[in-house]
Design a protein around this motif. Structure first.
Motif, mmCIF file in Angstrom:
data_model
loop_
_atom_site.group_PDB
_atom_site.id
_atom_site.type_symbol
_atom_site.label_atom_id
_atom_site.label_comp_id
_atom_site.label_asym_id
_atom_site.label_seq_id
_atom_site.Cartn_x
_atom_site.Cartn_y
_atom_site.Cartn_z
ATOM 1 N N SER A 49 17.262 33.458 -65.895
ATOM 2 C CA SER A 49 16.482 33.279 -67.125
ATOM 3 C C SER A 49 15.443 34.388 -67.219
ATOM 4 O O SER A 49 15.395 35.300 -66.397
ATOM 5 C CB SER A 49 15.821 31.899 -67.135
ATOM 6 O OG SER A 49 14.960 31.765 -66.027
ATOM 7 N N ARG B 15 20.554 35.888 -82.029
ATOM 8 C CA ARG B 15 19.668 35.337 -81.008
ATOM 9 C C ARG B 15 20.460 34.751 -79.853
ATOM 10 O O ARG B 15 19.890 34.226 -78.896
ATOM 11 C CB ARG B 15 18.757 34.265 -81.612
ATOM 12 C CG ARG B 15 17.770 34.829 -82.624
ATOM 13 C CD ARG B 15 16.833 33.740 -83.129
ATOM 14 N NE ARG B 15 16.041 33.185 -82.043
ATOM 15 C CZ ARG B 15 14.906 33.708 -81.591
ATOM 16 N NH1 ARG B 15 14.431 34.817 -82.143
ATOM 17 N NH2 ARG B 15 14.240 33.130 -80.606
ATOM 18 N N GLU C 77 13.644 37.183 -73.398
ATOM 19 C CA GLU C 77 13.325 35.905 -74.023
ATOM 20 C C GLU C 77 12.735 36.139 -75.405
ATOM 21 O O GLU C 77 11.828 36.940 -75.593
ATOM 22 C CB GLU C 77 12.334 35.138 -73.142
ATOM 23 C CG GLU C 77 11.978 33.765 -73.643
ATOM 24 C CD GLU C 77 11.055 33.030 -72.688
ATOM 25 O OE1 GLU C 77 10.701 31.873 -72.969
ATOM 26 O OE2 GLU C 77 10.695 33.628 -71.655
ATOM 27 N N GLY C 78 13.282 35.431 -76.432
ATOM 28 C CA GLY C 78 12.807 35.565 -77.800
ATOM 29 C C GLY C 78 13.276 36.810 -78.523
ATOM 30 O O GLY C 78 12.850 37.072 -79.656
ATOM 31 N N GLU D 102 15.886 39.481 -80.506
ATOM 32 C CA GLU D 102 16.961 39.431 -81.486
ATOM 33 C C GLU D 102 17.725 40.749 -81.461
ATOM 34 O O GLU D 102 17.114 41.813 -81.487
ATOM 35 C CB GLU D 102 16.427 39.175 -82.894
ATOM 36 C CG GLU D 102 16.037 37.750 -83.178
ATOM 37 C CD GLU D 102 15.727 37.525 -84.650
ATOM 38 O OE1 GLU D 102 15.746 38.528 -85.401
ATOM 39 O OE2 GLU D 102 15.480 36.378 -85.049
ATOM 40 N N THR E 178 21.406 33.931 -74.395
ATOM 41 C CA THR E 178 20.650 33.320 -75.478
ATOM 42 C C THR E 178 19.182 33.695 -75.333
ATOM 43 O O THR E 178 18.658 33.794 -74.210
ATOM 44 C CB THR E 178 20.816 31.792 -75.485
ATOM 45 O OG1 THR E 178 19.984 31.233 -76.509
ATOM 46 C CG2 THR E 178 20.443 31.174 -74.150
ATOM 47 N N SER E 179 18.522 33.926 -76.465
ATOM 48 C CA SER E 179 17.103 34.306 -76.415
ATOM 49 C C SER E 179 16.214 33.133 -76.032
ATOM 50 O O SER E 179 15.050 33.337 -75.676
ATOM 51 C CB SER E 179 16.669 34.856 -77.780
ATOM 52 O OG SER E 179 16.787 33.860 -78.784
ATOM 53 N N THR E 180 16.719 31.920 -76.120
ATOM 54 C CA THR E 180 15.942 30.747 -75.689
ATOM 55 C C THR E 180 15.770 30.793 -74.177
ATOM 56 O O THR E 180 16.735 30.679 -73.421
ATOM 57 C CB THR E 180 16.654 29.451 -76.097
ATOM 58 O OG1 THR E 180 16.875 29.465 -77.512
ATOM 59 C CG2 THR E 180 15.810 28.239 -75.726
ATOM 60 N N GLN E 181 14.540 31.016 -73.742
ATOM 61 C CA GLN E 181 14.184 31.172 -72.327
ATOM 62 C C GLN E 181 14.880 32.367 -71.682
ATOM 63 O O GLN E 181 14.814 32.535 -70.462
ATOM 64 C CB GLN E 181 14.522 29.909 -71.537
ATOM 65 C CG GLN E 181 13.729 28.694 -71.966
ATOM 66 C CD GLN E 181 14.048 27.462 -71.158
ATOM 67 O OE1 GLN E 181 14.965 27.467 -70.330
ATOM 68 N NE2 GLN E 181 13.298 26.394 -71.376
ATOM 69 N N ARG F 57 18.037 32.948 -71.126
ATOM 70 C CA ARG F 57 19.071 32.529 -70.191
ATOM 71 C C ARG F 57 20.348 33.348 -70.389
ATOM 72 O O ARG F 57 20.688 33.734 -71.515
ATOM 73 C CB ARG F 57 19.408 31.047 -70.386
ATOM 74 C CG ARG F 57 18.263 30.101 -70.105
ATOM 75 C CD ARG F 57 17.844 30.121 -68.660
ATOM 76 N NE ARG F 57 18.954 29.835 -67.769
ATOM 77 C CZ ARG F 57 19.325 28.614 -67.425
ATOM 78 N NH1 ARG F 57 18.671 27.568 -67.898
ATOM 79 N NH2 ARG F 57 20.342 28.425 -66.588
#
Length: 480
Positions: free
Chosen positions: A389, A297, A393-394, A396, A370-373, A375
């Motif tokens: 960003s 992620r 997003e989200g 994997e 990173t999958s968070t937002q 970014r």
């Protein structure tokens, strides 16, 4: 109506008078034969019936005309009432419209006043923005002037350092000849303990030169990062030999922090093994095994890169059975020279600017996601050059795929194209399953500290064939 009855009665009286006059004249005529009385009475009765029928018909017509006139009067009265109602409704609507017009005029006046206030505020804001932009331009010019002055100072300082080094080298060469009892120890000059009393004027001058050189070196210390921001700190794993990659890959280990390697200004030393891709052959493939063993992620890819062909090929390619572009860094399809496509789960990608890599020199790059937002960040030589960003997003990155360096996979472990091949060198490559922070990127680029938790390094590299070479260079500038 009374006139009509009077006319009818007059007509009846005239008719009776004429009839009686005719009857009397017949009785007065002596010569004519006398008709029987009943015959005359019968004719009179018939004439009366005819007269009665005519009179009845006339009366009926008179009655029908009376009914029509009565209906017309009723209709006229209803129309008059309706016209009065319409006139009242029109008057009421006119009153309502006039009231609404008055309200509308009041609103228009209010809007005009508000618009004037807004115009005044906008003009004041424009003036403030203009003044602010002028201030920013002046500050920018001042900063540029300060930067130019700082660069000039750094250039003068670098020249001073080089001149002091040359002077030290000359003094070290002159010292054994002039004073055999003085021994040179690195950057400092220390008198030999066997002859403590042989310090003459020349030795005193030598000590003064040494003190000046030490002062210059101490002044140079805090500027080291500005003069040579791309220096390493770890000792190289081997000498300067070259060998072709072979054998099985081993698990990566975080290298320990070690002392600074001997290096000159601007040199990059102690970063580990180097992979050399000499040409664009499709056989020049390096696999990183075992690849990604768990879903990611977040991912951080960092490496020293030097291009030899004036273009960017494929740095990294990760393919799975369902998608051959799960994670790709390649520059073939980029719109601008020196740009590279950062692909995560084809067809989603972002175009990253890597124009500095086209100068044929070594550069340190870090691509972080990173999958968070969604970014992502791109660091080149410690500087953040791109970030955004909402990119995957989200998402994997799945495990179990094939991870390749130097080629772009169109199928798992194959489907290579020479136009997408990387030509150049890579060194100090490592991959993390987390997002590195800016301090870790800076420490990695300057060689101060290797971030912990790397899941893949060049220790996991395995050659599939071709002409890729592994070089263990003391400093990157000395690599082929």
């Amino acid at each position: 109506m009374g006139c009509l009855w009077r006319k009818t009665l007059s007509f009846f009286l005239v008719f009776v008078t004429v009839y009686l006059h005719g009857a009397s004249s017949q009785e007065a005529a002596p010569a004519g034969p006398r008709k029987p009385f009943f015959e005359r009475l019968r004719r009179l009765e018939e004439q009366f019936r005819r007269f009665q029928a005519v009179t009845l018909t006339h009366l009926q017509s008179v009655a029908s005309n009376y009914n029509v006139s009565y209906n017309v009067d009723v209709r006229f009265r209803s129309l008059a009432e309706e016209s009065q109602a319409v006139a009242q409704a029109v008057n009421q609507s006119q009153a309502v419209v006039q009231g609404e017009l008055v309200q509308l005029k009041a609103w228009v006046r209010k809007l005009q006043r508000r618009s004037r206030k807004i115009d005044m505020r906008l003009r004041a804001l424009d003036l403030a923005l203009g003044e602010r932009s002028q201030q920013q331009a002046q500050e920018r010019k001042a900063h540029e002037a300060q930067g130019d002055a700082l660069q000039d100072s750094l250039a003068r300082l670098e020249g001073l350092v080089h001149s002091q080094g040359a002077r030290l080298a000359a003094l070290e060469g002159w010292l054994p000849v002039a004073h055999p009892g003085i021994t040179a120890l690195g950057p400092a000059l220390v008198p030999a303990p066997t002859q403590p009393g042989l310090l003459g004027p020349s030795s005193l001058k030598l000590q003064r030169d040494r003190q000046e050189l030490q002062a210059a070196s101490e002044h140079r210390g805090p500027r080291q990062d500005s003069l040579a921001p791309l220096q390493g700190t770890r000792e190289p794993p081997g000498s300067g030999s070259h060998r072709v990659l072979n054998g099985t890959a081993t698990a990566p280990k975080d290298p320990p922090r070690q002392a600074w390697s001997p290096q000159g200004p601007g040199e990059i030393c102690g970063v580990g093994p180097t992979l050399v891709f000499p040409n664009a052959s499709t056989k020049n493939v390096v696999f990183l095994s075992p690849g990604f063993v768990t879903a990611l992620r977040a991912v951080s890819f960092c490496s020293w890169v030097r291009t030899a062909s004036g273009r960017l090929g494929t740095l990294l390619s990760y393919a799975t059975e369902d998608n051959d572009n799960k994670l790709v860094l390649h520059g073939r399809d980029s719109l601008l020279p020196g740009s590279i496509h950062f692909v995560i789960g084809d067809p989603a990608f972002r175009e990253l600017p890597l124009q500095p890599l086209l100068d044929g020199q070594w550069h340190h790059i870090c691509v972080i996601w990173t999958s968070t937002q969604g970014r992502y960040w791109l660091h080149v030589d410690r500087r953040l050059v791109a970030t955004d960003s909402r990119f995957r997003e989200g998402y994997e990155i799945p495990p179990g795929g094939s991870l390749v360096l130097g080629q772009e996979q169109d199928s798992v472990g194959g489907g290579f194209d020479s136009s997408e091949a990387f030509v150049g060198s890579m060194s100090g490559l490592a991959i993390w399953d987390r997002a590195l922070v800016p301090g870790e990127v800076a420490n990695l680029a300057t060689g101060k500290e290797f971030p912990t938790g790397a899941i893949l390094t060049l220790a996991n590299a395995a050659l599939a064939g071709g002409f890729v070479q592994r070089a263990n260079c003391t400093c990157l500038e000395r690599c082929p």
